[in-house]
Design a protein around this motif. Sequence first.
Motif, PDB file in Angstrom:
ATOM      1  N   CYS A  59       0.867  -1.179   0.000  1.00  0.00           N
ATOM      2  CA  CYS A  59       0.000   0.000   0.000  1.00  0.00           C
ATOM      3  C   CYS A  59       0.909   1.237   0.000  1.00  0.00           C
ATOM      4  N   PRO A  60       0.712   2.146  -0.939  1.00  0.00           N
ATOM      5  CA  PRO A  60       1.654   3.256  -1.063  1.00  0.00           C
ATOM      6  C   PRO A  60       1.586   4.307   0.042  1.00  0.00           C
ATOM      7  N   ALA A  61       0.427   4.574   0.614  1.00  0.00           N
ATOM      8  CA  ALA A  61       0.354   5.665   1.595  1.00  0.00           C
ATOM      9  C   ALA A  61      -0.593   5.400   2.751  1.00  0.00           C
ATOM     10  N   ILE A  62      -1.790   4.921   2.489  1.00  0.00           N
ATOM     11  CA  ILE A  62      -2.826   4.811   3.519  1.00  0.00           C
ATOM     12  C   ILE A  62      -2.394   3.873   4.648  1.00  0.00           C
ATOM     13  N   CYS A  63      -2.028   2.642   4.314  1.00  0.00           N
ATOM     14  CA  CYS A  63      -1.670   1.660   5.350  1.00  0.00           C
ATOM     15  C   CYS A  63      -0.481   2.105   6.195  1.00  0.00           C
ATOM     16  N   PRO A  64       0.621   2.547   5.575  1.00  0.00           N
ATOM     17  CA  PRO A  64       1.742   2.984   6.431  1.00  0.00           C
ATOM     18  C   PRO A  64       1.361   4.129   7.362  1.00  0.00           C
ATOM     19  N   THR A  65       0.549   5.053   6.876  1.00  0.00           N
ATOM     20  CA  THR A  65       0.099   6.169   7.713  1.00  0.00           C
ATOM     21  C   THR A  65      -0.740   5.662   8.878  1.00  0.00           C
ATOM     22  N   ASP A  66      -1.668   4.756   8.586  1.00  0.00           N
ATOM     23  CA  ASP A  66      -2.536   4.226   9.635  1.00  0.00           C
ATOM     24  C   ASP A  66      -1.770   3.356  10.631  1.00  0.00           C
ATOM     25  N   LEU A  67      -0.802   2.580  10.156  1.00  0.00           N
ATOM     26  CA  LEU A  67      -0.016   1.737  11.071  1.00  0.00           C
ATOM     27  C   LEU A  67       0.873   2.598  11.973  1.00  0.00           C
ATOM     28  N   ALA A  68       1.423   3.669  11.435  1.00  0.00           N
ATOM     29  CA  ALA A  68       2.215   4.592  12.265  1.00  0.00           C
ATOM     30  C   ALA A  68       1.318   5.235  13.326  1.00  0.00           C
ATOM     31  N   LYS A  69       0.093   5.569  12.949  1.00  0.00           N
ATOM     32  CA  LYS A  69      -0.872   6.136  13.898  1.00  0.00           C
ATOM     33  C   LYS A  69      -1.189   5.127  15.002  1.00  0.00           C
ATOM     34  N   MET A  70      -1.401   3.867  14.618  1.00  0.00           N
ATOM     35  CA  MET A  70      -1.653   2.817  15.615  1.00  0.00           C
ATOM     36  C   MET A  70      -0.499   2.698  16.597  1.00  0.00           C
ATOM     37  N   ALA A  71       0.715   2.714  16.079  1.00  0.00           N
ATOM     38  CA  ALA A  71       1.895   2.590  16.941  1.00  0.00           C
ATOM     39  C   ALA A  71       1.963   3.757  17.921  1.00  0.00           C
ATOM     40  N   ARG A  72       1.668   4.971  17.442  1.00  0.00           N
ATOM     41  CA  ARG A  72       1.683   6.145  18.328  1.00  0.00           C
ATOM     42  C   ARG A  72       0.609   6.027  19.402  1.00  0.00           C
ATOM     43  N   ILE A  73      -0.591   5.606  19.009  1.00  0.00           N
ATOM     44  CA  ILE A  73      -1.687   5.454  19.977  1.00  0.00           C
ATOM     45  C   ILE A  73      -1.302   4.424  21.034  1.00  0.00           C
ATOM     46  N   SER A  74      -0.777   3.304  20.609  1.00  0.00           N
ATOM     47  CA  SER A  74      -0.360   2.254  21.541  1.00  0.00           C
ATOM     48  C   SER A  74       0.715   2.765  22.507  1.00  0.00           C
ATOM     49  N   ARG A  75       1.688   3.471  21.969  1.00  0.00           N
ATOM     50  CA  ARG A  75       2.778   4.012  22.797  1.00  0.00           C
ATOM     51  C   ARG A  75       2.245   5.050  23.792  1.00  0.00           C
ATOM     52  N   LEU A  77      -0.849   5.328  24.993  1.00  0.00           N
ATOM     53  CA  LEU A  77      -1.651   4.662  26.018  1.00  0.00           C
ATOM     54  C   LEU A  77      -0.765   4.042  27.087  1.00  0.00           C
ATOM     55  N   GLN A  78       0.339   3.450  26.664  1.00  0.00           N
ATOM     56  CA  GLN A  78       1.279   2.826  27.611  1.00  0.00           C
ATOM     57  C   GLN A  78       1.951   3.886  28.477  1.00  0.00           C
ATOM     58  N   GLN A  79       2.449   4.932  27.852  1.00  0.00           N
ATOM     59  CA  GLN A  79       3.207   5.949  28.572  1.00  0.00           C
ATOM     60  C   GLN A  79       2.332   6.835  29.465  1.00  0.00           C
ATOM     61  N   MET A 171     -10.705   9.898  12.573  1.00  0.00           N
ATOM     62  CA  MET A 171     -10.777  10.236  13.992  1.00  0.00           C
ATOM     63  C   MET A 171      -9.399  10.633  14.534  1.00  0.00           C
ATOM     64  N   ASP A 172      -9.387  11.663  15.320  1.00  0.00           N
ATOM     65  CA  ASP A 172      -8.164  12.182  15.940  1.00  0.00           C
ATOM     66  C   ASP A 172      -7.560  11.155  16.911  1.00  0.00           C
ATOM     67  N   GLU A 173      -6.240  11.083  16.945  1.00  0.00           N
ATOM     68  CA  GLU A 173      -5.548  10.127  17.810  1.00  0.00           C
ATOM     69  C   GLU A 173      -5.923  10.292  19.278  1.00  0.00           C
ATOM     70  N   LYS A 174      -6.003  11.513  19.750  1.00  0.00           N
ATOM     71  CA  LYS A 174      -6.341  11.755  21.162  1.00  0.00           C
ATOM     72  C   LYS A 174      -7.752  11.267  21.473  1.00  0.00           C
ATOM     73  N   ASP A 175      -8.673  11.468  20.523  1.00  0.00           N
ATOM     74  CA  ASP A 175     -10.038  10.974  20.713  1.00  0.00           C
ATOM     75  C   ASP A 175     -10.055   9.446  20.772  1.00  0.00           C
ATOM     76  N   ILE A 176      -9.277   8.814  19.903  1.00  0.00           N
ATOM     77  CA  ILE A 176      -9.202   7.350  19.917  1.00  0.00           C
ATOM     78  C   ILE A 176      -8.637   6.874  21.256  1.00  0.00           C
ATOM     79  N   GLU A 177      -7.559   7.511  21.702  1.00  0.00           N
ATOM     80  CA  GLU A 177      -6.952   7.125  22.982  1.00  0.00           C
ATOM     81  C   GLU A 177      -7.982   7.199  24.108  1.00  0.00           C
ATOM     82  N   GLN A 178      -8.727   8.304  24.174  1.00  0.00           N
ATOM     83  CA  GLN A 178      -9.722   8.464  25.237  1.00  0.00           C
ATOM     84  C   GLN A 178     -10.820   7.412  25.124  1.00  0.00           C
TER      85      GLN A 178
END
Length: 188
Positions: A59-75, A77-79, A171-178
Motif C-alpha cells: 500500500c503506497p500511503a494509507i496503510c503505512p500512515t494508519d499503522l504509524a498512527k496505531m503505533a503512536r496510539i499504543s505508545r 496509552l502505555q506511557q 478520527m483524531d488520535e487523542k479521541d481514539i486514545e480516550q
Amino acid sequence: MRWLYAAAALLLVGLVSSTGAATRSDIGGPFQLTNQNGQRVNERSFGEPVLLYFGFMTCPAICPTDLAKMARISRQLQQQQGIKVRPVFVTIDPERDTPGKLKAYVKYFASDFVGLTGSAQEIAHITDAYHVYYKKVPSGDKSDQYMMDHSTILFLLDSQGRYLKHFGRAMDEKDIEQQVVTALADGA
C-alpha cells in the motif's frame, strides 16, 4: 413536514444508541492466522487488548500512515495511561505478504507490532467476521501487478479477543486514545 423529519431523526438516534458498538455481537469472532514468526495464533493469543487493522504491505500511503498512527496510539496509552494495547496488522494480500516479509515490515512501526497472514480462506474468514471490504484491483498488464482496495477501520478488541469498538480513519488520535480508555474500563 418538519415534525416528520424530527420523528425520523429520533427513531434513528434510538436505533443507533440501542445497537452501540460495545454491544455488537455481529463483529469479530474466532480466527486462526499465522504471525510474522510463522506461529499460529488466534484471537486470544495476545493476552492483552488489541488495536486491529486490515491492509497490505505494498500500500503506497494509507496503510503505512494508519499503522504509524496505531503505533503512536499504543505508545501513548502505555506511557500516559499505563495501558498496554498491542497493535496488530492483518494482511488482505496473503499472496505477497508472507510471514518473513511481514516481520521486517511491522518492526518498522514498533517492536511490539504483530503482523498476521494466512491462507486466502483464512483471510476471507476474518474479514467477513469484521465486515472488512477488500478487493484485488489490476494495476498493470501482468497478473502479479495489482493493488488492493480496502476499508480502513481500526478495531479495538479486549484481552480475550472480543470486539469492543471501532474507529474511522479520520478520527483524531487523542479521541481514539480516550475512547480506548473508556471502552476498556467499561468492558472490564
